[in-house]
Design a protein around this motif. Structure first.
Motif, PDB file in Angstrom:
ATOM      1  N   UNK A  88     -18.681 -10.045  29.418  1.00 23.30           N
ATOM      2  CA  UNK A  88     -18.290  -9.270  28.238  1.00 23.30           C
ATOM      3  C   UNK A  88     -19.367  -8.257  27.851  1.00 23.30           C
ATOM      4  N   UNK A  89     -18.928  -7.033  27.589  1.00 24.28           N
ATOM      5  CA  UNK A  89     -19.818  -5.975  27.135  1.00 24.28           C
ATOM      6  C   UNK A  89     -19.315  -5.514  25.766  1.00 24.28           C
ATOM      7  N   UNK A  90     -20.198  -5.537  24.761  1.00 19.15           N
ATOM      8  CA  UNK A  90     -19.816  -5.191  23.390  1.00 19.15           C
ATOM      9  C   UNK A  90     -20.403  -3.842  23.019  1.00 19.15           C
ATOM     10  N   UNK A  91     -19.554  -2.988  22.412  1.00 21.46           N
ATOM     11  CA  UNK A  91     -20.006  -1.679  21.943  1.00 21.46           C
ATOM     12  C   UNK A  91     -19.276  -1.340  20.648  1.00 21.46           C
ATOM     13  N   UNK A  92     -19.586  -0.196  20.059  1.00 22.01           N
ATOM     14  CA  UNK A  92     -18.954   0.287  18.827  1.00 22.01           C
ATOM     15  C   UNK A  92     -19.007  -0.753  17.709  1.00 22.01           C
ATOM     16  N   UNK A  93     -20.080  -1.519  17.657  1.00 25.50           N
ATOM     17  CA  UNK A  93     -20.167  -2.614  16.696  1.00 25.50           C
ATOM     18  C   UNK A  93     -20.451  -2.097  15.282  1.00 25.50           C
ATOM     19  N   UNK A  94     -19.661  -2.612  14.324  1.00 24.97           N
ATOM     20  CA  UNK A  94     -19.862  -2.335  12.904  1.00 24.97           C
ATOM     21  C   UNK A  94     -19.822  -3.674  12.177  1.00 24.97           C
ATOM     22  N   UNK A  95     -20.867  -3.967  11.406  1.00 26.04           N
ATOM     23  CA  UNK A  95     -20.962  -5.248  10.699  1.00 26.04           C
ATOM     24  C   UNK A  95     -21.083  -4.979   9.202  1.00 26.04           C
ATOM     25  N   UNK A  96     -20.258  -5.674   8.430  1.00 29.52           N
ATOM     26  CA  UNK A  96     -20.266  -5.557   6.968  1.00 29.52           C
ATOM     27  C   UNK A  96     -20.517  -6.942   6.399  1.00 29.52           C
ATOM     28  N   UNK A  97     -21.520  -7.076   5.549  1.00 22.78           N
ATOM     29  CA  UNK A  97     -21.855  -8.368   4.964  1.00 22.78           C
ATOM     30  C   UNK A  97     -21.552  -8.339   3.470  1.00 22.78           C
ATOM     31  N   UNK A  98     -21.454  -9.525   2.884  1.00 21.63           N
ATOM     32  CA  UNK A  98     -21.194  -9.673   1.442  1.00 21.63           C
ATOM     33  C   UNK A  98     -19.880  -8.990   1.029  1.00 21.63           C
ATOM     34  N   UNK A  99     -18.838  -9.149   1.825  1.00 19.97           N
ATOM     35  CA  UNK A  99     -17.526  -8.576   1.530  1.00 19.97           C
ATOM     36  C   UNK A  99     -16.711  -9.618   0.777  1.00 19.97           C
ATOM     37  N   UNK A 100     -16.162  -9.236  -0.361  1.00 21.05           N
ATOM     38  CA  UNK A 100     -15.323 -10.144  -1.142  1.00 21.05           C
ATOM     39  C   UNK A 100     -13.898 -10.141  -0.592  1.00 21.05           C
ATOM     40  N   UNK A 101     -13.196 -11.246  -0.796  1.00 19.43           N
ATOM     41  CA  UNK A 101     -11.826 -11.367  -0.303  1.00 19.43           C
ATOM     42  C   UNK A 101     -10.923 -10.241  -0.766  1.00 19.43           C
ATOM     43  N   UNK A 102     -11.111  -9.780  -2.008  1.00 19.44           N
ATOM     44  CA  UNK A 102     -10.287  -8.693  -2.547  1.00 19.44           C
ATOM     45  C   UNK A 102     -10.530  -7.373  -1.829  1.00 19.44           C
ATOM     46  N   UNK A 103     -11.650  -7.249  -1.121  1.00 17.72           N
ATOM     47  CA  UNK A 103     -12.010  -5.987  -0.465  1.00 17.72           C
ATOM     48  C   UNK A 103     -11.663  -5.960   1.021  1.00 17.72           C
ATOM     49  N   UNK A 104     -11.132  -7.052   1.567  1.00 15.13           N
ATOM     50  CA  UNK A 104     -10.859  -7.116   3.003  1.00 15.13           C
ATOM     51  C   UNK A 104      -9.855  -6.062   3.462  1.00 15.13           C
ATOM     52  N   UNK A 105      -8.758  -5.898   2.723  1.00 18.60           N
ATOM     53  CA  UNK A 105      -7.741  -4.931   3.137  1.00 18.60           C
ATOM     54  C   UNK A 105      -8.279  -3.505   3.122  1.00 18.60           C
ATOM     55  N   UNK A 106      -9.004  -3.143   2.059  1.00 21.30           N
ATOM     56  CA  UNK A 106      -9.545  -1.784   1.959  1.00 21.30           C
ATOM     57  C   UNK A 106     -10.572  -1.530   3.065  1.00 21.30           C
ATOM     58  N   UNK A 107     -11.382  -2.513   3.383  1.00 22.70           N
ATOM     59  CA  UNK A 107     -12.363  -2.361   4.452  1.00 22.70           C
ATOM     60  C   UNK A 107     -11.665  -2.159   5.787  1.00 22.70           C
ATOM     61  N   UNK A 108     -10.645  -2.960   6.058  1.00 19.34           N
ATOM     62  CA  UNK A 108      -9.901  -2.832   7.308  1.00 19.34           C
ATOM     63  C   UNK A 108      -9.318  -1.421   7.435  1.00 19.34           C
ATOM     64  N   UNK A 109      -8.717  -0.927   6.368  1.00 19.83           N
ATOM     65  CA  UNK A 109      -8.116   0.410   6.388  1.00 19.83           C
ATOM     66  C   UNK A 109      -9.180   1.482   6.585  1.00 19.83           C
ATOM     67  N   UNK A 110     -10.331   1.360   5.924  1.00 19.61           N
ATOM     68  CA  UNK A 110     -11.363   2.385   6.049  1.00 19.61           C
ATOM     69  C   UNK A 110     -11.946   2.437   7.456  1.00 19.61           C
ATOM     70  N   UNK A 111     -12.014   1.312   8.149  1.00 19.37           N
ATOM     71  CA  UNK A 111     -12.585   1.302   9.501  1.00 19.37           C
ATOM     72  C   UNK A 111     -11.554   1.723  10.541  1.00 19.37           C
ATOM     73  N   UNK A 112     -10.354   1.138  10.492  1.00 20.37           N
ATOM     74  CA  UNK A 112      -9.362   1.365  11.551  1.00 20.37           C
ATOM     75  C   UNK A 112      -8.418   2.523  11.268  1.00 20.37           C
ATOM     76  N   UNK A 113      -8.230   2.859   9.999  1.00 22.57           N
ATOM     77  CA  UNK A 113      -7.265   3.895   9.633  1.00 22.57           C
ATOM     78  C   UNK A 113      -5.860   3.364   9.455  1.00 22.57           C
ATOM     79  N   UNK A 114      -5.634   2.066   9.657  1.00 20.80           N
ATOM     80  CA  UNK A 114      -4.305   1.477   9.513  1.00 20.80           C
ATOM     81  C   UNK A 114      -4.120   0.878   8.125  1.00 20.80           C
ATOM     82  N   UNK A 115      -2.955   1.130   7.531  1.00 19.45           N
ATOM     83  CA  UNK A 115      -2.611   0.493   6.269  1.00 19.45           C
ATOM     84  C   UNK A 115      -2.264  -0.966   6.534  1.00 19.45           C
ATOM     85  N   UNK A 116      -2.568  -1.812   5.585  1.00 21.76           N
ATOM     86  CA  UNK A 116      -2.282  -3.241   5.747  1.00 21.76           C
ATOM     87  C   UNK A 116      -0.990  -3.660   5.061  1.00 21.76           C
ATOM     88  N   UNK A 117      -0.383  -2.761   4.332  1.00 22.03           N
ATOM     89  CA  UNK A 117       0.870  -3.062   3.627  1.00 22.03           C
ATOM     90  C   UNK A 117       1.608  -1.758   3.358  1.00 22.03           C
TER      91      UNK A 117
END
Length: 118
Positions: A88-117
């Protein structure tokens, strides 16, 4: 032939909660995330996690791993993993720490560009 019911897959409760905070089945349908893998809390693993494969996105990552930390926040890792000569070769790594449960959807959208709902 046995009429015994097929064994149910084991559900890791913490991983189920993480998935629900992302939006549950609606999240999976909207984002195309699949191949979920989870690890629960144990003596050898004090931090439960949920990992999934992602479809092509603006960040060029194909995996996301969400780990529940002792502080009751999450560590969210986005990365691209490919096999090169069966390693396995890992690249394009982005790590976010201290993320609250309420912020998971917004973080996912900001990184991937996909809406979660819708």
């Amino acid at each position: 032939m046995s009429n015994a019911p097929a064994p149910k897959p084991e559900v890791v409760e913490e991983a189920y909660i993480i998935l629900q905070q992302l939006g549950g089945n609606k999240f999976l349908m909207m984002t195309g995330a699949d191949k979920l893998m989870a690890a629960g809390r144990s003596d050898s693993n004090p931090n439960p996690w949920l990992r999934m494969n992602l479809r092509k996105n603006q960040a060029q990552v194909n995996r996301m791993k969400i780990t529940l930390m002792p502080s009751d926040t999450y560590k969210v890792e986005f990365y691209r993993q490919v096999l090169v000569d069966w390693e396995p070769v890992i690249s394009h790594e982005q790590v976010f720490e201290m993320v609250y449960g309420d912020d998971l959807q917004a973080l996912f959208t900001s990184v991937t560009g996909y809406d979660t709902h819708l």
